[in-house]
Each structure stands twice: as structure tokens, then as C-alpha cells.
Motif scaffolding. Structure first.
Motif, short mmCIF file in Angstrom:
data_model
loop_
_atom_site.label_atom_id
_atom_site.label_comp_id
_atom_site.label_asym_id
_atom_site.label_seq_id
_atom_site.Cartn_x
_atom_site.Cartn_y
_atom_site.Cartn_z
N ALA A 165 30.96 -68.02 -13.08
CA ALA A 165 30.99 -66.86 -12.19
C ALA A 165 30.27 -67.15 -10.88
O ALA A 165 30.75 -66.79 -9.80
N GLU A 166 29.12 -67.79 -10.96
CA GLU A 166 28.36 -68.11 -9.75
C GLU A 166 29.09 -69.12 -8.89
O GLU A 166 29.11 -69.00 -7.65
N ALA A 167 29.70 -70.12 -9.50
CA ALA A 167 30.43 -71.12 -8.73
C ALA A 167 31.65 -70.50 -8.05
O ALA A 167 31.99 -70.87 -6.92
N PHE A 168 32.29 -69.54 -8.70
CA PHE A 168 33.48 -68.91 -8.13
C PHE A 168 33.15 -68.18 -6.84
O PHE A 168 33.89 -68.26 -5.85
N VAL A 169 32.03 -67.45 -6.81
CA VAL A 169 31.71 -66.66 -5.62
C VAL A 169 30.97 -67.49 -4.56
O VAL A 169 30.94 -67.11 -3.39
N GLY A 229 21.78 -65.11 -6.18
CA GLY A 229 21.83 -63.66 -6.04
C GLY A 229 23.09 -63.01 -6.58
O GLY A 229 23.27 -61.80 -6.39
N GLU A 230 23.92 -63.74 -7.28
CA GLU A 230 25.18 -63.18 -7.78
C GLU A 230 24.92 -62.15 -8.89
O GLU A 230 24.12 -62.36 -9.79
N PHE A 231 25.63 -61.03 -8.81
CA PHE A 231 25.46 -59.95 -9.79
C PHE A 231 26.79 -59.50 -10.39
O PHE A 231 26.98 -59.53 -11.60
N GLY A 232 27.73 -59.05 -9.54
CA GLY A 232 28.92 -58.38 -10.02
C GLY A 232 29.79 -59.22 -10.94
O GLY A 232 30.14 -58.80 -12.05
N ALA A 233 30.15 -60.42 -10.49
CA ALA A 233 31.00 -61.28 -11.31
C ALA A 233 30.28 -61.73 -12.58
O ALA A 233 30.90 -61.88 -13.64
N THR A 234 28.96 -61.91 -12.48
CA THR A 234 28.20 -62.37 -13.64
C THR A 234 28.16 -61.32 -14.73
O THR A 234 28.42 -61.61 -15.91
N ILE A 235 27.83 -60.08 -14.37
CA ILE A 235 27.73 -59.04 -15.40
C ILE A 235 29.09 -58.69 -15.99
O ILE A 235 29.20 -58.26 -17.14
#
Length: 288
Positions: A165-169, A229-235
Motif C-alpha cells: 500500500a505504501e509503495a503504491f501511493v 505518512g500513508e493512512f488511507g490505503a494502508t487501513i
């Protein structure tokens, strides 16, 4: 002798033209009073951006800050965030640098479409990105069910899912930075190496990569900060499980409902990281 017969001084060849009416030290800037119609909204905009950060610093529990930073859940969320952001950045470097080189140096049909697709995660809501990842890499997703049946790999709600998820964003930040550096690099060095018999891989490794290394470093730092700082895709894709998928932003969200002071402490850590990142890249932005 009459002034009418006095010859005019000859202009020295190459001398810059005289600027009439420009006071010394102003470098051509228009003199006069400040245009308040621009200054007032500028000050309001600055206050709009700075006041929330100032409120965070004012309300921070400074007296108990060291003890709160030493709490196990805070340390675990911080450790997981640093590890996953670093691994995600490594994945972005392995995949993003060649992609940036392809976009900058190779002409192929649909290159504009590919570039637009690469930058989509920049404007896509992170939650939508998490849903898309879940539909593709979930247990019943297009590729997820094949991964589970063939290799027994299930990415959702795991630490590996956080990395994905973090790599995607975050990858678009790296690709854009490296592509810009590649477009600004002098290709004559690469052409000279090629004429001396160097292979394409040798030219890329020994000439191109050192030329664009500042852009790669800047892109990697921005990529790492975005992943942290990623939140949305991770959760959405990885969930919020302490010790496994609960990163710092997720811990802030959870603590805000139960213990606001802990949320402030976690937010201060992320704020400090952001300030350090911006300070380290300031010289590059100013020179650009």
C-alpha cells in the motif's frame, strides 16, 4: 566651449544598457507601497497553514513527552512505520528508476497515457487506492487468488500488505523526480560512453545513474516520507492490527478516540520527520 559641441561619451562594447529610474539595490523591482490586496490574503494563507501546527506544539504534553515516547505501543508503531517505509522505498527504487528512465528516454506509442497512469496515485484518494489493491491482490482478487493458490501468499491484513500500500501511493514521487532529473541531464556523456564501446547497461550504471543521483536521492526521500505518512490505503488494504499493520498514522487515529495526548505525541513525531525532510531538500528546491 559650448555644450552643444561636446562629443557624447562612447558606449563601451559589451557594456550593459543603463536602466533609468531604478534605484540602486532594487534590481528592477517596482518601488512603492505594498499592495495590501495581495499582502492580506498572503498573510491569511500563511496563518491558515501555520496555526494548526502551532496548536499542535502548544497543546503537546511536553512534561510527559519522554515517557510517552517510551511506551511499548508507540515504539512498536514507530518501528513498524520505519521498517515498512524503508522497504517500500527500496521497492520503489527497484521498480521506479527503470520506469522513469523508460518515460524519459524511450519514445513509444502511448507514452503520455503511461505517464498519466503513473501519476494517478498522486490525485487518487488513498482509500480508493486501498480498495483497488484489495480487489486486485485480495484473496478473491484478480491476482490475489492466484498468489494464494500457487504460492500460498496472502497480502491483505499483513505487514507485506502495508509495504504494498505504501509503495503504491509513494512511487509516483520517485518516478517524477527521477524522470525530471533524466530530462535535465546532458546526454552527450552517455553518447560518448556508447561510442567508446560501453553497453547500454554499463552506460546506465556508470554514466546515467551518477548524473541523476541527486534526483534519485531527492525522489527517494520524498517517497520515504510519503510512505511514512500513508493512512488511507494502508487501513483499507492492510487493516489496523497492533504490531502487524498499525503504523504511526493509524496509531494516531486510534489514539485520538481514546487518549488524545498520545495522539498529539505521535503527531509530533511525524511532524518532526516532515520538517527534517523539507529542510534536507530545501537547497535542491531553491537551486531548481
Amino acid at each position: 566651449m559650448s555644450s552643444a559641441n561636446t562629443p557624447e561619451p562612447q558606449k563601451r562594447p559589451g557594456a550593459p544598457p543603463k536602466r533609468v529610474g531604478v534605484p540602486p539595490g532594487r534590481s528592477g523591482v517596482v518601488a512603492g507601497r505594498l499592495p495590501w490586496v495581495l499582502v492580506v490574503p498572503a498573510v491569511l494563507g500563511l496563518g491558515f497553514l501555520v496555526l494548526p501546527l502551532a496548536g499542535l506544539l502548544i497543546r503537546a504534553p511536553w512534561a510527559t513527552l519522554p515517557s510517552r515516547l517510551a511506551e511499548p505501543q508507540v515504539l512498536e508503531a514507530l518501528r513498524l512505520s520505519l521498517v515498512t517505509a524503508t522497504v517500500a522505498t527500496a521497492v520503489c527504487l527497484v521498480l521506479g528508476v527503470p520506469l522513469a528512465w523508460l518515460l524519459a528516454r524511450v519514445s513509444f506509442p502511448g507514452r503520455r497515457v503511461v505517464r498519466a497512469l503513473v501519476t494517478v496515485p498522486l490525485v487518487l484518494p488513498p482509500v480508493v487506492g486501498g480498495v483497488a489493491l484489495l480487489l486486485v491482490l485480495g484473496r478473491r482478487g484478480v491476482a490475489g487468488q492466484w498468489l494464494e493458490s500457487a504460492f500460498g501468499v496472502s497480502l491483505p491484513f499483513t505487514t507485506a500488505g502495508v509495504v504494498v500500500a505504501e509503495a503504491f501511493v509513494a512511487m509516483p514521487f520517485l518516478v517524477i523526480s527521477v524522470e525530471g532529473a533524466l530530462r535535465g541531464a546532458d546526454q552527450r556523456f552517455e553518447e560518448a560512453a556508447a561510442t567508446l564501446g560501453a553497453s547500454r547497461w554499463t552506460v546506465f550504471r556508470r554514466v546515467t545513474l551518477p548524473l541523476v543521483m541527486p534526483g534519485v536521492v531527492a525522489g527517494a526521500v520524498l517517497c520515504w516520507a510519503r510512505a511514512l505518512g500513508e493512512f488511507g490505503a494502508t487501513i483499507t488494504f492492510a487493516g489496523n492490527f497492533p504490531g502487524r499493520t498499525q503504523t504511526m498514522p493509524l496509531a494516531v487515529y486510534l489514539a485520538l478516540e481514546t487518549e488524545p495526548e498520545a495522539a498529539i505525541v505521535l503527531s509530533l513525531v511525524l511532524l518532526a520527520v516532515s520538517v527534517i525532510i523539507l529542510a534536507s531538500l530545501r537547497d535542491r528546491w531553491v537551486s531548481a
